[in-house]
Scaffold this motif. Structure first.
Motif, PDB file in Angstrom:
ATOM      1  N   GLU A 135       0.823  -1.208   0.000  1.00 32.96           N
ATOM      2  CA  GLU A 135       0.000   0.000   0.000  1.00 32.96           C
ATOM      3  C   GLU A 135       0.860   1.262   0.000  1.00 32.96           C
ATOM      4  O   GLU A 135       0.516   2.262  -0.640  1.00 32.96           O
ATOM      5  N   LYS A 136       1.996   1.208   0.679  1.00 25.84           N
ATOM      6  CA  LYS A 136       2.882   2.368   0.705  1.00 25.84           C
ATOM      7  C   LYS A 136       3.483   2.631  -0.676  1.00 25.84           C
ATOM      8  O   LYS A 136       3.679   3.779  -1.088  1.00 25.84           O
ATOM      9  N   LEU A 137       3.758   1.541  -1.413  1.00 20.76           N
ATOM     10  CA  LEU A 137       4.357   1.666  -2.742  1.00 20.76           C
ATOM     11  C   LEU A 137       3.313   1.747  -3.854  1.00 20.76           C
ATOM     12  O   LEU A 137       3.665   2.004  -5.007  1.00 20.76           O
ATOM     13  N   ASP A 138       2.041   1.482  -3.519  1.00 23.92           N
ATOM     14  CA  ASP A 138       0.990   1.312  -4.534  1.00 23.92           C
ATOM     15  C   ASP A 138       1.444   0.267  -5.554  1.00 23.92           C
ATOM     16  O   ASP A 138       1.380   0.478  -6.769  1.00 23.92           O
ATOM     17  N   ALA A 139       1.900  -0.883  -5.026  1.00 21.08           N
ATOM     18  CA  ALA A 139       2.461  -1.947  -5.861  1.00 21.08           C
ATOM     19  C   ALA A 139       1.519  -3.139  -5.895  1.00 21.08           C
ATOM     20  O   ALA A 139       1.123  -3.652  -4.841  1.00 21.08           O
ATOM     21  N   PRO A 140       1.142  -3.623  -7.088  1.00 23.32           N
ATOM     22  CA  PRO A 140       0.336  -4.834  -7.184  1.00 23.32           C
ATOM     23  C   PRO A 140       1.077  -6.037  -6.593  1.00 23.32           C
ATOM     24  O   PRO A 140       2.314  -6.099  -6.613  1.00 23.32           O
ATOM     25  N   VAL A 141       0.310  -7.011  -6.073  1.00 18.88           N
ATOM     26  CA  VAL A 141       0.887  -8.199  -5.447  1.00 18.88           C
ATOM     27  C   VAL A 141       0.252  -9.444  -6.059  1.00 18.88           C
ATOM     28  O   VAL A 141      -0.981  -9.550  -6.130  1.00 18.88           O
ATOM     29  N   VAL A 142       1.081 -10.390  -6.493  1.00 22.75           N
ATOM     30  CA  VAL A 142       0.617 -11.708  -6.883  1.00 22.75           C
ATOM     31  C   VAL A 142       1.189 -12.714  -5.889  1.00 22.75           C
ATOM     32  O   VAL A 142       2.355 -12.600  -5.497  1.00 22.75           O
TER      33      VAL A 142
END
Length: 561
Positions: free
Chosen positions: A253-260
């Protein structure tokens, strides 16, 4: 000169001295084993007795340890594996020499591949026979530990009674040091049986080593992630094992990074989170998205065959890999390799990365998932998807599930919402048949307060059918769903696709309902329409139950190109 002392207290109390000087009579090496396990915090042990191991098993009678005995050593290993996974504790597995020990090998391979902390303690032939000769002892192997050295994390051989506590403590520490894994201790028969004057075992320290990240590496990783335009995170089983799901979510959430999440990392990230790419790793849409990342953070995964879409994944950006298993660092892709426990490394990154605003990542995630759904929808696989939906609706959120190597499990890897970390487990680490049911028994032994689901095909079910007796004997709260398609369904599909027809995949099998009931285990024959109500009823009732679902399922077509 003075020295600070940070270890355990070395000076015994008066009570300890009195107890040490007057040990209970009639104790032997087996007592040292169970006392050591109790001193380390064990409460439950799994296994099977055998002639050379009787000293250990007789000592259980004089201890407070709970013994759960299975009918086949490999199944006992699967049960210990699951107990270790769900509790995070080392699960003792007591075995006999030779055939009994060797029968556990496939289970220990799965524990090693999945990083499950199993403490296997085996008997050995008498000390006089050790050393590689051929002395004619029953169960004798020339070098028993050699059979296990390639499978387990560490091997520990005992030759005298005084070595037992320290050897088991070292093995315990090894099993619980990241990455978790199975370990092997072997103790000769005569050492287990011989009376010992050694005091009752207390005060052992087997604290696992912490695998800290090097700060210069996390500084570089944080800088790369903070400056990235399209960062993506792959979360593997290491996130689950190290209980790092909360830190993973905060970092994403801090990076606004998608996660798989990988198949071994199911539940490490919320399925319905706007940044969740879920687990569709056998899909080219997901693979393309991962390849397009300019910085890819891989946490607790070696990016092996399944996690890399059968080695077709070719990252174009920088890869940062956090992995507690040193041998997996950069084993498949060049990376900034950080040898560390996932929780510790994610914590360091969380403190040092710069917060990024909304970069549109959630919209890109929706696009990928939409493309995946469209591709699956075009393959006319409604039955398979509806079965997963039905199972998910019936299974309580906190209940763990254990999946054998069967078509429905292959679907579950990609399409099942685990809902919570450390609740979905399968045998995909090593890929052996027969895992689901005995593993579920181990989880039920760990926590009898919640129902546990096991899912098998009819082929895999036959590997563990004897454990219906175990389930009944200990009244373990497991619902076993057997999908009966008349054979080895996935192998039938592989062979038909490759060779035009299948060989060796069709199986004669029993009436599973009647067979389960002969063990005193209630069983129901279900249809896809009645499955939900049947499972809900089974989960609501205590004790073991079997649900048989006759159905021929198909896999979705994976896309590698």
């Amino acid at each position: 000169m003075t020295h600070d002392h940070h270890g355990p207290e070395l000076l015994p109390t008066a009570a300890q001295t009195e107890a040490a000087l007057n040990p209970p009579p009639g104790r032997n090496g087996g007592d040292l084993v169970v006392e050591t396990l109790q001193s380390l915090g064990a409460t439950t042990v799994f296994g099977l007795p055998g002639q050379h191991a009787l000293g250990m098993f007789d000592a259980l009678r004089r201890s407070d340890l709970r013994y759960v005995g299975l009918r086949v050593e490999n199944n006992a290993g699967f049960a210990a594996d699951a107990y270790g996974r769900v509790t995070g504790e080392a699960a003792p597995l007591l075995l006999s020499t030779g055939p009994g020990a060797l029968t556990s090998l496939a289970a220990l391979q799965e524990a090693a591949a999945a990083s499950a902390p199993v403490l296997a303690i085996s008997s050995q032939i008498p000390v006089a026979g050790l050393g590689g000769g051929r002395h004619g002892y029953l169960h004798e192997l020339r070098d028993q530990k050699a059979a296990f050295r390639d499978v387990v994390k560490s091997v520990h051989t005992v030759r005298t009674a005084s070595q037992i506590p320290s050897a088991i403590a070292r093995a315990w520490q090894s099993a619980l040091t990241a990455p978790h894994g199975p370990v092997w201790v072997e103790i000769p028969q005569d050492v287990l049986l011989a009376e010992t004057p050694i005091p009752v075992v207390t005060g052992l320290d087997a604290t696992p080593d912490e695998v800290f990240p090097r700060p210069e590496l996390t500084a570089v990783a944080a800088d790369l992630l903070s400056r990235a335009e399209r960062p993506v995170i792959i979360a593997g089983g290491g996130v689950v094992r190290s209980d790092a799901s909360g830190k993973l979510r905060a970092l994403a959430e801090k990076l606004d990074a998608p996660v798989v999440t990988t198949f071994g990392g199911k539940g490490a990230f919320p399925w319905d989170h706007e940044l969740s790419l879920q687990s569709w790793l056998e899909d080219r849409h997901t693979t393309d998205f991962l390849e397009d990342a300019d910085v890819l953070l891989v946490v607790g995964s070696g990016l092996g065959e399944l996690s890399s879409n059968y080695h077709t994944f070719r990252p174009r950006g920088r890869v940062v890999q956090i992995e507690a298993d040193l041998g997996k660092l950069e084993s498949n892709h060049p990376a900034l390799g950080i040898h560390a426990d996932a929780r510790l490394a994610l914590g360091a990154l969380l403190e040092t990365v710069r917060e990024r605003g909304d970069t549109g990542a959630a919209e890109r995630v929706r696009g990928v998932l939409g493309a995946v759904r469209e591709r699956i929808a075009g393959q006319e696989l409604d039955l398979e998807q509806s079965l997963l939906t039905t199972i998910r609706a019936a299974l309580p959120d906190s209940s763990p599930s254990f999946w054998d190597m069967t078509i429905l499990a292959y679907w579950a890897w990609s399409a099942f919402d685990a809902r919570r970390p450390n609740t979905m487990h399968s045998a995909q680490g090593a890929g052996g048949l027969g895992y689901g049911f005995p593993a579920a028994l181990g989880a039920a032994a760990a926590d009898p307060s919640r129902p546990v689901l096991a899912v098998s095909g009819d082929g895999g079910a036959m590997y563990s059918i004897a454990e219906l007796a175990t389930a009944r004997q200990y009244d373990l709260n497991v619902t076993w769903l057997i999908v009966d398609d008349g054979g080895y369904g996935i192998l039938r599909e592989y062979m038909t696709d490759t060779f035009g027809e299948a060989t060796g995949t069709e199986l004669s099998r029993p009436d599973f309902v009647a067979l389960a009931e002969s063990f005193g285990v209630p069983a129901t024959l279900a249809t896809p329409d009645t499955l939900g109500a049947t499972l809900t009823k089974s989960f609501a009732e205590s004790g073991p139950s079997v649900v048989v679902l006759p159905a021929v399922l198909r896999m979705f077509a994976p896309t590698h190109l």
